[in-house]
Every structure is written in C-alpha cells, then in structure tokens.
Design a protein around this motif. Structure first.
Motif, PDB file in Angstrom:
ATOM      1  N   GLU A 108       0.822  -1.210   0.000  1.00 15.21           N
ATOM      2  CA  GLU A 108       0.000   0.000   0.000  1.00 15.21           C
ATOM      3  C   GLU A 108       0.857   1.261   0.000  1.00 15.21           C
ATOM      4  OE1 GLU A 108      -2.896  -0.116   3.199  1.00 15.21           O
ATOM      5  OE2 GLU A 108      -3.722  -2.018   2.490  1.00 15.21           O
ATOM      6  N   ASN A 109       2.169   1.104   0.211  1.00 20.69           N
ATOM      7  CA  ASN A 109       3.028   2.288   0.368  1.00 20.69           C
ATOM      8  C   ASN A 109       3.806   2.657  -0.890  1.00 20.69           C
ATOM      9  OD1 ASN A 109       4.803   0.167   0.385  1.00 20.69           O
ATOM     10  ND2 ASN A 109       5.806   0.698   2.304  1.00 20.69           N
ATOM     11  N   ARG A 110       3.659   1.897  -1.948  1.00 21.65           N
ATOM     12  CA  ARG A 110       4.450   2.119  -3.153  1.00 21.65           C
ATOM     13  C   ARG A 110       3.909   3.298  -3.964  1.00 21.65           C
ATOM     14  NH1 ARG A 110       4.341  -0.862  -8.384  1.00 21.65           N
ATOM     15  NH2 ARG A 110       6.487  -1.017  -9.115  1.00 21.65           N
ATOM     16  N   ARG A 111       2.601   3.291  -4.225  1.00 19.14           N
ATOM     17  CA  ARG A 111       1.978   4.383  -4.971  1.00 19.14           C
ATOM     18  C   ARG A 111       0.850   5.024  -4.150  1.00 19.14           C
ATOM     19  NH1 ARG A 111       1.080   2.489 -11.215  1.00 19.14           N
ATOM     20  NH2 ARG A 111       0.786   0.381 -10.458  1.00 19.14           N
ATOM     21  N   GLY A 112       0.891   4.786  -2.843  1.00 23.15           N
ATOM     22  CA  GLY A 112      -0.085   5.401  -1.943  1.00 23.15           C
ATOM     23  C   GLY A 112      -1.480   4.829  -2.027  1.00 23.15           C
ATOM     24  N   ARG A 113      -1.589   3.583  -2.479  1.00 23.24           N
ATOM     25  CA  ARG A 113      -2.885   2.909  -2.578  1.00 23.24           C
ATOM     26  C   ARG A 113      -2.656   1.395  -2.538  1.00 23.24           C
ATOM     27  NH1 ARG A 113      -2.896   0.778  -7.743  1.00 23.24           N
ATOM     28  NH2 ARG A 113      -1.994   2.012  -9.414  1.00 23.24           N
ATOM     29  N   PRO A 114      -3.693   0.654  -2.200  1.00 23.07           N
ATOM     30  CA  PRO A 114      -3.550  -0.806  -2.235  1.00 23.07           C
ATOM     31  C   PRO A 114      -3.249  -1.270  -3.659  1.00 23.07           C
ATOM     32  CG  PRO A 114      -5.543  -0.192  -1.054  1.00 23.07           C
ATOM     33  CD  PRO A 114      -5.013   1.056  -1.705  1.00 23.07           C
ATOM     34  N   GLU A 115      -2.235  -2.110  -3.813  1.00 25.35           N
ATOM     35  CA  GLU A 115      -1.905  -2.611  -5.150  1.00 25.35           C
ATOM     36  C   GLU A 115      -1.149  -3.930  -5.084  1.00 25.35           C
ATOM     37  OE1 GLU A 115       1.140  -0.705  -7.602  1.00 25.35           O
ATOM     38  OE2 GLU A 115       1.892   0.333  -5.849  1.00 25.35           O
ATOM     39  N   PHE A 116      -1.251  -4.667  -6.171  1.00 23.93           N
ATOM     40  CA  PHE A 116      -0.460  -5.871  -6.358  1.00 23.93           C
ATOM     41  C   PHE A 116       0.633  -5.557  -7.363  1.00 23.93           C
ATOM     42  CE2 PHE A 116      -4.143  -7.850  -4.451  1.00 23.93           C
ATOM     43  CZ  PHE A 116      -3.547  -8.796  -3.618  1.00 23.93           C
ATOM     44  N   VAL A 117       1.823  -6.120  -7.116  1.00 18.09           N
ATOM     45  CA  VAL A 117       2.983  -5.900  -7.969  1.00 18.09           C
ATOM     46  C   VAL A 117       3.517  -7.264  -8.396  1.00 18.09           C
ATOM     47  CG1 VAL A 117       5.296  -4.885  -8.105  1.00 18.09           C
ATOM     48  CG2 VAL A 117       3.538  -3.789  -6.696  1.00 18.09           C
ATOM     49  N   LEU A 118       3.717  -7.426  -9.700  1.00 21.37           N
ATOM     50  CA  LEU A 118       4.244  -8.671 -10.234  1.00 21.37           C
ATOM     51  C   LEU A 118       5.755  -8.701 -10.043  1.00 21.37           C
ATOM     52  CD1 LEU A 118       3.706 -11.281 -11.824  1.00 21.37           C
ATOM     53  CD2 LEU A 118       3.933  -9.943 -13.920  1.00 21.37           C
ATOM     54  N   ILE A 119       6.237  -9.730  -9.348  1.00 17.90           N
ATOM     55  CA  ILE A 119       7.682  -9.827  -9.104  1.00 17.90           C
ATOM     56  C   ILE A 119       8.303 -11.048  -9.778  1.00 17.90           C
ATOM     57  CG2 ILE A 119       7.598  -8.585  -6.908  1.00 17.90           C
ATOM     58  CD1 ILE A 119       8.099 -11.563  -5.707  1.00 17.90           C
ATOM     59  N   ASP A 120       7.473 -11.866 -10.424  1.00 23.62           N
ATOM     60  CA  ASP A 120       8.002 -13.078 -11.048  1.00 23.62           C
ATOM     61  C   ASP A 120       7.124 -13.447 -12.241  1.00 23.62           C
ATOM     62  OD1 ASP A 120       9.733 -15.240 -11.322  1.00 23.62           O
ATOM     63  OD2 ASP A 120       8.485 -16.546 -10.090  1.00 23.62           O
ATOM     64  N   GLY A 121       7.736 -13.926 -13.315  1.00 20.73           N
ATOM     65  CA  GLY A 121       6.964 -14.349 -14.483  1.00 20.73           C
ATOM     66  C   GLY A 121       6.727 -13.219 -15.463  1.00 20.73           C
ATOM     67  N   ILE A 122       7.650 -12.253 -15.486  1.00 23.31           N
ATOM     68  CA  ILE A 122       7.521 -11.076 -16.330  1.00 23.31           C
ATOM     69  C   ILE A 122       8.220 -11.300 -17.663  1.00 23.31           C
ATOM     70  CG2 ILE A 122       8.108  -8.607 -16.518  1.00 23.31           C
ATOM     71  CD1 ILE A 122       8.246  -8.737 -13.318  1.00 23.31           C
ATOM     72  N   GLY A 123       7.576 -10.889 -18.747  1.00 22.96           N
ATOM     73  CA  GLY A 123       8.241 -10.868 -20.049  1.00 22.96           C
ATOM     74  C   GLY A 123       7.887 -12.009 -20.982  1.00 22.96           C
ATOM     75  N   GLU A 124       8.073 -11.743 -22.257  1.00 26.15           N
ATOM     76  CA  GLU A 124       7.748 -12.676 -23.346  1.00 26.15           C
ATOM     77  C   GLU A 124       8.612 -13.924 -23.301  1.00 26.15           C
ATOM     78  OE1 GLU A 124       5.643 -14.064 -25.876  1.00 26.15           O
ATOM     79  OE2 GLU A 124       5.449 -11.960 -26.471  1.00 26.15           O
ATOM     80  N   LYS A 125       7.966 -15.099 -23.357  1.00 23.57           N
ATOM     81  CA  LYS A 125       8.696 -16.366 -23.376  1.00 23.57           C
ATOM     82  C   LYS A 125       8.593 -17.068 -24.720  1.00 23.57           C
ATOM     83  CE  LYS A 125       9.309 -18.981 -19.890  1.00 23.57           C
ATOM     84  NZ  LYS A 125       9.248 -19.932 -18.788  1.00 23.57           N
ATOM     85  N   LEU A 126       7.627 -16.656 -25.543  1.00 24.04           N
ATOM     86  CA  LEU A 126       7.405 -17.337 -26.813  1.00 24.04           C
ATOM     87  C   LEU A 126       8.498 -16.998 -27.825  1.00 24.04           C
ATOM     88  CD1 LEU A 126       3.575 -16.616 -27.103  1.00 24.04           C
ATOM     89  CD2 LEU A 126       4.665 -18.657 -26.167  1.00 24.04           C
ATOM     90  N   ILE A 127       8.854 -17.966 -28.659  1.00 28.54           N
ATOM     91  CA  ILE A 127       9.876 -17.745 -29.691  1.00 28.54           C
ATOM     92  C   ILE A 127       9.383 -16.693 -30.690  1.00 28.54           C
ATOM     93  CG2 ILE A 127      11.122 -18.812 -31.618  1.00 28.54           C
ATOM     94  CD1 ILE A 127      11.194 -21.400 -29.856  1.00 28.54           C
ATOM     95  N   ILE A 128       8.128 -16.828 -31.114  1.00 32.65           N
ATOM     96  CA  ILE A 128       7.505 -15.779 -31.928  1.00 32.65           C
ATOM     97  C   ILE A 128       6.687 -14.930 -30.945  1.00 32.65           C
ATOM     98  CG2 ILE A 128       5.912 -15.254 -33.821  1.00 32.65           C
ATOM     99  CD1 ILE A 128       6.640 -18.048 -34.976  1.00 32.65           C
ATOM    100  N   PRO A 129       7.091 -13.693 -30.735  1.00 32.55           N
ATOM    101  CA  PRO A 129       6.514 -12.887 -29.642  1.00 32.55           C
ATOM    102  C   PRO A 129       5.120 -12.308 -29.937  1.00 32.55           C
ATOM    103  CG  PRO A 129       8.152 -11.612 -30.804  1.00 32.55           C
ATOM    104  CD  PRO A 129       8.152 -12.982 -31.438  1.00 32.55           C
TER     105      PRO A 129
END
Length: 157
Positions: A108-129
C-alpha cells in the motif's frame, strides 16, 4: 542466441519488459508500473544478481497473493486492487511469462494505494513474440491468467 544466456534469460525478459514500459510511458514521466522496478545488477558468489525494489505489505513484511488467500486475509480491498492490477496490465500491454499466485506481492506504500505488484513471471517467453506484437492477443492472455488466478482464491468461490 537466447540459449547462451542460461540463467540470465529471465533477467533479460524482465529488463526488456521494463524498458519497453519506460519507453511507452516516457511522456508521462512514469517509471512505476505493476511490475517490480529494476535497479541494476550485483555480483554475488552465486553469479550475477538482479537488484529490484522490495515490495512490503502494510504490516512491514512481504505478503504474496498466495499468502493472503491461504491465511484468509484476502478482503474486498484486495479484490479491488487485484482487478486494478489486471486492468492496468492490459492497458499498459504488460506481457506475462509464467505468472502465478505466488509471484504477486501486495503493498500500500508504493503508490499510496492498495496494489499488487508482479515480481516473477515477467516478459515474453514465446519464440515468436505474439503477445508483445499484439495488444489484443496479450490482453486475451492476461484475462486468461486472471481467471486462473482468481479461481484459486477462496474469496471468489
């Protein structure tokens, strides 16, 4: 070329996603997104480490969506924050790799509101994006992941 990067492939995906978001949102001078902010690299005795921001809950400890759900702490406030997270990921064209309930941190302290932040599983994995190339295809995938994740949370049952 990607194979030779070994364990650093995930760093590359995350960095490329973060840089793309910074480029796309340059005019708003916005550098904070619903994914962890990358700060750099550090050498360790186990190899190169990716330095990212620390996401902590209001209690001062890190709490994943998985933890909140399994400890019966997930409330309407969290449900709203989760809806906002997925909406923002669609709007910003954030490409998921393998996103699961343990890779989402609550704060809740990152942008001053309740939020979820993705910390794992970010970014394109497919060979053809496909997801990177098409916002429509990406949004479809984000919504699919959203349904899968929400199906694992007692609040929605």
């Amino acid at each position: 070329a990607h194979r030779s990067q070994g364990i650093y492939r995930q760093f590359r995906r995350e960095l490329l996603q973060y840089l793309q978001l910074c480029k796309t949102n340059f005019h708003e001078k916005n550098y904070t997104f619903p994914i962890e902010t990358v700060h750099g690299f550090v050498g360790t005795d186990l190899g190169l480490g990716l330095v990212t921001e620390k996401i902590i809950s209001p209690s001062g400890t890190p709490k994943t969506l998985s933890y909140l759900s399994s400890h019966d702490e997930f409330t309407a406030k969290h449900a709203n924050a989760l809806d906002q997270f997925f909406d923002e990921c669609c709007q910003l064209h954030i490409v998921f790799g393998e996103v699961n309930i343990a890779g989402l941190m609550y704060t809740e302290n990152r942008r001053g509101r309740p939020e979820f932040v993705l910390i794992d599983g970010i970014g394109e994995k497919l060979i053809i994006p496909f997801r990177s190339m098409s916002k429509t295809i990406n949004t479809r995938n984000v919504r699919k992941v959203e349904r899968k994740i929400k199906s694992k949370i007692l609040f929605y049952k």
